[in-house]
Scaffold this motif. Structure first.
Motif, PDB file in Angstrom:
ATOM      1  N   GLY A 248       7.492  -2.267 -13.674  1.00  8.84           N
ATOM      2  CA  GLY A 248       6.433  -3.181 -13.236  1.00  8.84           C
ATOM      3  C   GLY A 248       5.531  -3.600 -14.375  1.00  8.84           C
ATOM      4  N   ASN A 249       4.462  -4.253 -14.017  1.00 10.61           N
ATOM      5  CA  ASN A 249       3.492  -4.766 -14.988  1.00 10.61           C
ATOM      6  C   ASN A 249       2.341  -3.766 -15.088  1.00 10.61           C
ATOM      7  OD1 ASN A 249       1.626  -6.188 -16.522  1.00 10.61           O
ATOM      8  ND2 ASN A 249       1.997  -8.131 -15.472  1.00 10.61           N
ATOM      9  N   VAL A 250       2.176  -3.131 -16.253  1.00 13.11           N
ATOM     10  CA  VAL A 250       1.133  -2.116 -16.385  1.00 13.11           C
ATOM     11  C   VAL A 250      -0.258  -2.720 -16.251  1.00 13.11           C
ATOM     12  CG1 VAL A 250       2.534  -0.548 -17.766  1.00 13.11           C
ATOM     13  CG2 VAL A 250       1.122  -2.285 -18.909  1.00 13.11           C
ATOM     14  N   SER A 251      -0.398  -4.039 -16.438  1.00 10.06           N
ATOM     15  CA  SER A 251      -1.713  -4.661 -16.267  1.00 10.06           C
ATOM     16  C   SER A 251      -2.159  -4.630 -14.813  1.00 10.06           C
ATOM     17  CB  SER A 251      -1.725  -6.093 -16.799  1.00 10.06           C
ATOM     18  OG  SER A 251      -0.914  -6.947 -16.016  1.00 10.06           O
ATOM     19  N   ASP A 252      -1.238  -4.309 -13.885  1.00 13.22           N
ATOM     20  CA  ASP A 252      -1.657  -4.109 -12.491  1.00 13.22           C
ATOM     21  C   ASP A 252      -2.641  -2.947 -12.393  1.00 13.22           C
ATOM     22  OD1 ASP A 252      -0.045  -6.150 -11.608  1.00 13.22           O
ATOM     23  OD2 ASP A 252       1.543  -4.852 -10.842  1.00 13.22           O
ATOM     24  N   CYS A 253      -2.592  -2.038 -13.367  1.00 12.51           N
ATOM     25  CA  CYS A 253      -3.464  -0.858 -13.337  1.00 12.51           C
ATOM     26  C   CYS A 253      -4.863  -1.148 -13.864  1.00 12.51           C
ATOM     27  CB  CYS A 253      -2.825   0.283 -14.120  1.00 12.51           C
ATOM     28  SG  CYS A 253      -1.250   0.837 -13.414  1.00 12.51           S
ATOM     29  N   PHE A 254      -5.205  -2.419 -14.011  1.00 17.70           N
ATOM     30  CA  PHE A 254      -6.582  -2.823 -14.295  1.00 17.70           C
ATOM     31  C   PHE A 254      -7.309  -3.217 -13.008  1.00 17.70           C
ATOM     32  CE2 PHE A 254      -4.757  -4.488 -18.538  1.00 17.70           C
ATOM     33  CZ  PHE A 254      -4.829  -3.230 -19.104  1.00 17.70           C
ATOM     34  N   PHE A 255      -6.653  -3.055 -11.866  1.00 15.49           N
ATOM     35  CA  PHE A 255      -7.226  -3.478 -10.584  1.00 15.49           C
ATOM     36  C   PHE A 255      -7.325  -2.273  -9.644  1.00 15.49           C
ATOM     37  CE2 PHE A 255      -5.249  -7.116 -12.541  1.00 15.49           C
ATOM     38  CZ  PHE A 255      -6.207  -8.108 -12.400  1.00 15.49           C
ATOM     39  N   ALA A 256      -8.505  -2.107  -9.063  1.00 14.44           N
ATOM     40  CA  ALA A 256      -8.760  -0.946  -8.207  1.00 14.44           C
ATOM     41  C   ALA A 256      -7.747  -0.780  -7.075  1.00 14.44           C
ATOM     42  CB  ALA A 256     -10.181  -1.026  -7.653  1.00 14.44           C
ATOM     43  N   PRO A 257      -7.333  -1.857  -6.381  1.00 17.06           N
ATOM     44  CA  PRO A 257      -6.367  -1.649  -5.299  1.00 17.06           C
ATOM     45  C   PRO A 257      -5.063  -1.001  -5.758  1.00 17.06           C
ATOM     46  CG  PRO A 257      -7.392  -3.801  -5.084  1.00 17.06           C
ATOM     47  CD  PRO A 257      -7.813  -3.260  -6.421  1.00 17.06           C
ATOM     48  N   ASN A 258      -4.680  -1.219  -7.021  1.00 19.03           N
ATOM     49  CA  ASN A 258      -3.453  -0.634  -7.537  1.00 19.03           C
ATOM     50  C   ASN A 258      -3.661   0.769  -8.102  1.00 19.03           C
ATOM     51  OD1 ASN A 258      -2.145  -3.100  -6.964  1.00 19.03           O
ATOM     52  ND2 ASN A 258      -2.801  -3.930  -8.918  1.00 19.03           N
ATOM     53  N   ASN A 271     -18.509  -0.200  -0.648  1.00 19.42           N
ATOM     54  CA  ASN A 271     -18.180  -1.591  -0.989  1.00 19.42           C
ATOM     55  C   ASN A 271     -18.396  -2.493   0.200  1.00 19.42           C
ATOM     56  OD1 ASN A 271     -16.131  -2.167  -3.680  1.00 19.42           O
ATOM     57  ND2 ASN A 271     -16.650  -3.921  -2.385  1.00 19.42           N
ATOM     58  N   SER A 272     -18.967  -3.653  -0.053  1.00 24.26           N
ATOM     59  CA  SER A 272     -18.986  -4.688   0.971  1.00 24.26           C
ATOM     60  C   SER A 272     -17.594  -5.308   1.054  1.00 24.26           C
ATOM     61  CB  SER A 272     -20.003  -5.780   0.621  1.00 24.26           C
ATOM     62  OG  SER A 272     -19.864  -6.874   1.516  1.00 24.26           O
ATOM     63  N   ALA A 273     -17.118  -5.500   2.258  1.00 22.78           N
ATOM     64  CA  ALA A 273     -15.844  -6.203   2.438  1.00 22.78           C
ATOM     65  C   ALA A 273     -16.031  -7.702   2.252  1.00 22.78           C
ATOM     66  CB  ALA A 273     -15.273  -5.906   3.823  1.00 22.78           C
ATOM     67  N   PHE A 333      -9.505  -8.537   2.128  1.00 24.31           N
ATOM     68  CA  PHE A 333     -10.062  -7.306   1.548  1.00 24.31           C
ATOM     69  C   PHE A 333      -9.742  -6.112   2.438  1.00 24.31           C
ATOM     70  CE2 PHE A 333     -13.172  -4.019   0.974  1.00 24.31           C
ATOM     71  CZ  PHE A 333     -13.460  -4.008  -0.379  1.00 24.31           C
ATOM     72  N   LEU A 334     -10.002  -6.252   3.726  1.00 27.83           N
ATOM     73  CA  LEU A 334      -9.785  -5.132   4.641  1.00 27.83           C
ATOM     74  C   LEU A 334      -8.302  -4.797   4.785  1.00 27.83           C
ATOM     75  CD1 LEU A 334     -12.447  -6.048   7.338  1.00 27.83           C
ATOM     76  CD2 LEU A 334     -12.491  -4.069   5.804  1.00 27.83           C
ATOM     77  N   THR A 335      -7.463  -5.821   4.830  1.00 30.03           N
ATOM     78  CA  THR A 335      -6.018  -5.582   4.910  1.00 30.03           C
ATOM     79  C   THR A 335      -5.539  -4.823   3.684  1.00 30.03           C
ATOM     80  OG1 THR A 335      -5.643  -7.561   6.245  1.00 30.03           O
ATOM     81  CG2 THR A 335      -3.756  -6.688   5.039  1.00 30.03           C
ATOM     82  N   THR A 336      -6.060  -5.222   2.512  1.00 27.34           N
ATOM     83  CA  THR A 336      -5.651  -4.573   1.264  1.00 27.34           C
ATOM     84  C   THR A 336      -6.054  -3.116   1.228  1.00 27.34           C
ATOM     85  OG1 THR A 336      -5.791  -6.660   0.040  1.00 27.34           O
ATOM     86  CG2 THR A 336      -5.870  -4.639  -1.245  1.00 27.34           C
ATOM     87  N   ILE A 337      -7.308  -2.827   1.519  1.00 23.77           N
ATOM     88  CA  ILE A 337      -7.766  -1.443   1.393  1.00 23.77           C
ATOM     89  C   ILE A 337      -7.170  -0.553   2.483  1.00 23.77           C
ATOM     90  CG2 ILE A 337      -9.920  -1.629   2.741  1.00 23.77           C
ATOM     91  CD1 ILE A 337     -11.231   0.026   0.433  1.00 23.77           C
ATOM     92  N   LYS A 338      -6.968  -1.097   3.666  1.00 26.08           N
ATOM     93  CA  LYS A 338      -6.376  -0.292   4.741  1.00 26.08           C
ATOM     94  C   LYS A 338      -4.913   0.024   4.474  1.00 26.08           C
ATOM     95  CE  LYS A 338      -9.408  -1.776   8.533  1.00 26.08           C
ATOM     96  NZ  LYS A 338      -9.479  -2.522   9.822  1.00 26.08           N
ATOM     97  N   SER A 339      -4.271  -0.749   3.605  1.00 20.52           N
ATOM     98  CA  SER A 339      -2.863  -0.524   3.301  1.00 20.52           C
ATOM     99  C   SER A 339      -2.660   0.628   2.316  1.00 20.52           C
ATOM    100  CB  SER A 339      -2.230  -1.795   2.720  1.00 20.52           C
ATOM    101  OG  SER A 339      -2.667  -2.028   1.389  1.00 20.52           O
ATOM    102  N   LYS A 340      -3.732   1.151   1.737  1.00 21.15           N
ATOM    103  CA  LYS A 340      -3.631   2.186   0.715  1.00 21.15           C
ATOM    104  C   LYS A 340      -3.610   3.576   1.346  1.00 21.15           C
ATOM    105  CE  LYS A 340      -3.664  -1.116  -2.145  1.00 21.15           C
ATOM    106  NZ  LYS A 340      -2.386  -1.523  -2.796  1.00 21.15           N
TER     107      LYS A 340
END
Length: 446
Positions: A248-258, A271-273, A333-340
């Motif tokens: 994969g792309n290691v730059s994905d690890c600059f984003f909190a969801p990843n 966090n505010s959604a 936002f909510l879909t993303t965080i709930k998927s973790k």
């Protein structure tokens, strides 16, 4: 007389004093301008909390290419020269036990942000900026290391028993990136005697999301700048290893969801959604002309779509079409965080709210804003005191969605109304203070 002394002691504890790390400059731990980094510190308020620590990474966005960072290097976010000699924390960083009963008496550390890369860049040499008389330095990781070295050498961190690591905004992203590294460092510093380590990223769950024109702006900016400033070795190592292993792309690890799923330490997200910085600078920005080789020192272009500008500034200004558009971001936002999977991991939790604010936890709203009758402060204290085996669901709070009917009011949580007004006034006051410090410094150099 005793009451006067008690008041004086309380004021002394509430105030955090600047410590500049002049002795770390030789090792390369410098701000964008090449000057020393630093932090604000207040000793524990009583003997019972002498071994309790709260360390916070200041936020302040990012700079996205060399010209942008050169412009930043002459401001409080790139140089120590206009920093105040003291800071008084608010919200979760307050030394006032009425506002912050759980952490008010901890040793409190406010790490000043001056590298522009969420404490992660690490380029060896100075970077020359075309047409500019002075270079810039990307040394965020060295600054972070220098802080922990200094706290160990001069402030007694080796005796820590309980440790809360935090950051807000760009510092919140820094908390996601660095939590496990800091945990390992503090364990080593204390020779394994540390009893509790937990992390609270504040307003740092930034989405890698397109803008309203379906263009990737923020994601491009972050991937470009953090990759070229050698930030990959500084972010969560397990995330990087997983991306490399999967091709994969290691730059994905600059984003909190990843990053989130890979963090091992107990983590509580505040966090505010419907975060006001994200709606302006992720959902409605445009790229600066010429980026990533811009000729102006412009720091991003947020809120660039006039047809929805007033709406995204204040939800009550939205017509029905506009509020539906804006709620699509909150829904994503909510879909993303709930998927973790980390969101359901024992010991974790989250306080997700709907107020259109940013960094609320470090403002007086920390004790005012609530979800279903529980304030942010109460939720944070409950999580902090919960065993690490506690099901995450017991410490997770979800927001309501704004009303999307033909007319307002749009707000769904009554505690947001006052909170949003207070936050706007608080941030105006904060901005004015920093602006006055910078003007004073520049006048002193004439």
């Amino acid at each position: 007389m005793l009451s006067i002394l008690a008041t004086a002691a309380a004021v002394a504890h509430t105030t955090m004093h600047l410590h500049l790390m002049q002795d770390k400059v030789a090792s390369g731990a410098v701000c964008l301008d090449g000057g020393p980094g630093g932090f604000y510190y207040s000793v524990a308020g009583n003997a019972n909390n002498a071994n309790d620590w709260q360390v916070w990474l200041q936020g302040g966005g990012w700079c996205y290419d060399d010209m942008d960072c050169w412009g930043r290097s002459s401001t409080r976010l790139g140089s120590h020269k206009s920093w105040a000699s003291t800071e008084v924390g608010k919200g979760i960083m307050s030394g006032n036990c009425t506002d912050n009963p759980e952490f008010c008496n901890f040793n409190r550390v406010y790490i000043a942000y001056c590298d522009g890369t969420s404490y992660s860049g690490n380029i060896e040499g100075p970077v020359t900026v075309p047409g500019k008389p002075t270079p810039i330095y990307y040394r965020g990781r060295r600054l972070l290391d220098a802080v922990f070295d200094t706290l160990t050498e001069q402030f007694g961190l080796a005796s820590a028993k309980r440790f809360l690591f935090m950051g807000s905004s760009a510092g919140g992203l820094g908390a996601f990136m660095h939590t496990d590294y800091v945990h390992e460092r503090v364990l080593a510093i204390t020779n394994g005697e540390l009893e509790v380590f937990k992390s609270i990223p504040i307003s740092g769950f930034f989405l890698d999301h397109v803008n309203v024109a379906n263009e990737h702006v923020y994601g491009q900016e972050i991937r470009y700048q953090l990759a070229r400033t050698n930030s990959t070795p500084s972010t969560n190592g397990a995330c990087v290893a997983a991306m490399e292993g999967a091709g994969g792309n290691v730059s994905d690890c600059f984003f909190a969801p990843n990053i989130y799923n890979y963090i091992q330490a107990p983590t509580f997200i505040l966090n505010s959604a419907y975060d006001s910085w994200q709606t302006q600078c992720i959902f409605t920005p445009k790229l600066v002309p010429g980026w990533p080789k811009q000729t102006a020192t412009t720091n991003g272009l947020c809120n660039q779509f006039p047809y929805i500008a007033k709406c995204q500034e204040n939800p009550e200004n939205c017509n029905q079409t506009q509020i539906v558009t804006m709620m699509s971001y909150m829904s994503d936002f909510l879909t993303t965080i709930k998927s973790k999977s980390a969101l359901s991991r024992p010991g974790n939790g989250a306080f997700l709210y709907s107020c259109h604010t940013h960094d609320t936890a470090i403002t007086p709203d920390f004790t005012r804003f609530s979800v279903n009758g529980t304030t942010m402060q109460q939720a944070t204290s409950k999580w902090w005191n919960s065993p690490v085996t506690t099901p995450a669901a017991e410490n997770t709070y979800y927001p309501c969605m704004y009303h999307t009917g033909p007319t307002g009011p749009r707000i769904c949580n009554p505690s947001c109304t006052q909170s949003e007004e207070i936050e706007r006034e608080f941030k105006k006051e904060l901005h004015q203070r920093y602006h006055e410090n910078e003007i004073a410094y520049r006048l002193s150099q004439q």
